[in-house]
Write a protein that holds these residues in place. Sequence first.
Motif, mmCIF file in Angstrom:
data_model
loop_
_atom_site.group_PDB
_atom_site.id
_atom_site.type_symbol
_atom_site.label_atom_id
_atom_site.label_comp_id
_atom_site.label_asym_id
_atom_site.label_seq_id
_atom_site.Cartn_x
_atom_site.Cartn_y
_atom_site.Cartn_z
ATOM 1 N N PRO A 234 0.798 -1.228 0.000
ATOM 2 C CA PRO A 234 0.000 0.000 0.000
ATOM 3 C C PRO A 234 0.833 1.282 0.000
ATOM 4 O O PRO A 234 0.439 2.285 -0.606
ATOM 5 C CB PRO A 234 -0.819 -0.104 1.281
ATOM 6 N N SER A 235 1.990 1.258 0.665
ATOM 7 C CA SER A 235 2.773 2.499 0.778
ATOM 8 C C SER A 235 3.276 2.977 -0.588
ATOM 9 O O SER A 235 3.542 4.163 -0.767
ATOM 10 C CB SER A 235 3.933 2.313 1.747
ATOM 11 N N ALA B 168 5.667 7.777 4.130
ATOM 12 C CA ALA B 168 4.236 7.562 4.397
ATOM 13 C C ALA B 168 4.067 6.624 5.589
ATOM 14 O O ALA B 168 3.251 6.882 6.484
ATOM 15 C CB ALA B 168 3.550 6.980 3.160
ATOM 16 N N LEU B 169 4.876 5.570 5.632
ATOM 17 C CA LEU B 169 4.785 4.612 6.744
ATOM 18 C C LEU B 169 5.240 5.253 8.055
ATOM 19 O O LEU B 169 4.621 5.054 9.105
ATOM 20 C CB LEU B 169 5.637 3.367 6.448
ATOM 21 N N SER C 36 2.944 5.982 11.507
ATOM 22 C CA SER C 36 3.305 5.541 12.872
ATOM 23 C C SER C 36 3.388 6.728 13.811
ATOM 24 O O SER C 36 2.951 6.646 14.973
ATOM 25 C CB SER C 36 4.655 4.845 12.890
ATOM 26 N N GLN C 37 3.961 7.839 13.305
ATOM 27 C CA GLN C 37 4.112 9.016 14.173
ATOM 28 C C GLN C 37 2.753 9.570 14.585
ATOM 29 O O GLN C 37 2.534 9.879 15.754
ATOM 30 C CB GLN C 37 4.896 10.119 13.452
ATOM 31 N N ILE C 38 1.844 9.688 13.617
ATOM 32 C CA ILE C 38 0.515 10.243 13.930
ATOM 33 C C ILE C 38 -0.212 9.317 14.915
ATOM 34 O O ILE C 38 -0.835 9.766 15.873
ATOM 35 C CB ILE C 38 -0.302 10.503 12.642
ATOM 36 N N GLY C 39 -0.080 8.011 14.696
ATOM 37 C CA GLY C 39 -0.711 7.036 15.596
ATOM 38 C C GLY C 39 -0.134 7.105 16.999
ATOM 39 O O GLY C 39 -0.881 7.086 17.995
ATOM 40 N N ALA C 40 1.200 7.207 17.087
ATOM 41 C CA ALA C 40 1.855 7.250 18.403
ATOM 42 C C ALA C 40 1.477 8.537 19.137
ATOM 43 O O ALA C 40 1.171 8.523 20.343
ATOM 44 C CB ALA C 40 3.367 7.154 18.224
ATOM 45 N N GLN C 41 1.469 9.631 18.396
ATOM 46 C CA GLN C 41 1.143 10.943 18.972
ATOM 47 C C GLN C 41 -0.306 10.971 19.460
ATOM 48 O O GLN C 41 -0.582 11.409 20.585
ATOM 49 C CB GLN C 41 1.412 12.005 17.893
ATOM 50 N N ASP D 282 -5.440 7.962 0.685
ATOM 51 C CA ASP D 282 -4.621 6.790 0.420
ATOM 52 C C ASP D 282 -4.774 5.832 1.598
ATOM 53 O O ASP D 282 -5.526 6.094 2.546
ATOM 54 C CB ASP D 282 -3.149 7.178 0.157
ATOM 55 N N HIS D 283 -4.040 4.726 1.544
ATOM 56 C CA HIS D 283 -4.188 3.648 2.525
ATOM 57 C C HIS D 283 -3.942 4.116 3.961
ATOM 58 O O HIS D 283 -4.433 3.499 4.910
ATOM 59 C CB HIS D 283 -3.198 2.535 2.162
ATOM 60 N N PHE D 284 -3.189 5.198 4.120
ATOM 61 C CA PHE D 284 -2.807 5.647 5.458
ATOM 62 C C PHE D 284 -3.572 6.897 5.886
ATOM 63 O O PHE D 284 -4.043 6.969 7.019
ATOM 64 C CB PHE D 284 -1.286 5.847 5.520
ATOM 65 N N ALA D 285 -3.731 7.854 4.950
ATOM 66 C CA ALA D 285 -4.488 9.073 5.267
ATOM 67 C C ALA D 285 -5.920 8.722 5.672
ATOM 68 O O ALA D 285 -6.524 9.395 6.513
ATOM 69 C CB ALA D 285 -4.488 10.006 4.058
#
Length: 326
Positions: A28-29, A40-41, A45-50, A279-282
């Motif tokens: 996906p990335s 992107a990966l 991770s950063q947004i999730g951790a934050q 996209d897959h992450f946004a």
Amino acid sequence: MDVPHAGRRGEAPWKKMSKEELETQYSPSRWVVRLGAEEALRTYSQIGAQATSQARATRRSLLHVPYGDGQGEKLDIYLPDGVSTALPFFVFLHGGYWQSGSKDTSAFMVDPLTAQGVAVVIVAYDIAPVGTLDLMTEQVTQSLVFLQKQYPSNKGIYLCGHSAGAHLAAMMLLANWTKHGVSPNLRGLFLVSGVYDLEPILHTSQNDLLLLTLEDAQRNSPQLRLQTTPKSPSVPALHILVVVGQHDSPEFQRHSREFFQVLCLGGWKATFEELPDMDHFAIIENLSQTHYVLTQVGLHRPPATWQLPFAVNPQVLSEPLNLEER
Ligand SMILES: N[C@@H](CC(=O)c1ccccc1NC=O)C(=O)O
């Protein structure tokens, strides 16, 4: 396995792809346009951790609650203000191809949803190589049973899964609740950029750790299972939202479209939407934002008035169903 045909037959497009093309389609990335693949990966991770550390610092939470005896069988609960537990529960299953990801970096949606009066639960499951797909499916089943027993007056359980997590969420349509003595009050399934037919995964590097056989893949494919064991929907109040990003790969888009079609053919109440610019992450990162279509779905309203903002896209239904011949 002998499979009756649902809809139009045809060879699955992935069968004609080179190994290289298949690898690209299932990475996906590589389809993210706003950033390079690695960035992107990293950003995800950063947004999730934050979001997770913010949620833990600011919300009332119950962390690492065991829902079973296994070491990995833990979940985090984030509660809105107030004392009532008669709340809607938004339960999230992270992605990461069943081999990466953690509840400890996946609390994206806690801030906007708890502000709307919704409890958020992030479920951990034993990723590979510790867990098999059969175990992960059983663990998710158990986590829902646990929540229903713990919060019997809940105003609905809304299960959301991303990517591999959407696969596990979709497997709940096949769960045998009577075996567990309680049926969770499942009202909504949010299936975000998921994988619903696991056979192509066998031919990618994702299987290096998963070590799925063809039989494992078939037993764990909700699309195939729903096609082969047609039964009427067991949960009449459940609405299923299948979403995929405009910038997901064509193979990921095909999975969502075909799974939606199989759900409709099976009589489930389902909606399909391809989200523009996502996209897959946004598509998950944006759950940390109040003004995002998936955050605004309105779980805080009484279930009787709960509405999806989407209309069924009739174009998808009229597209030929290209389910492969086996
Ligand atoms: N190695 C993968 C990573 C990936 O697929 C992924 C990462 C985080 C959350 C979900 C993911 N995809 C499916 O579960 C990639 O190339 O994007």
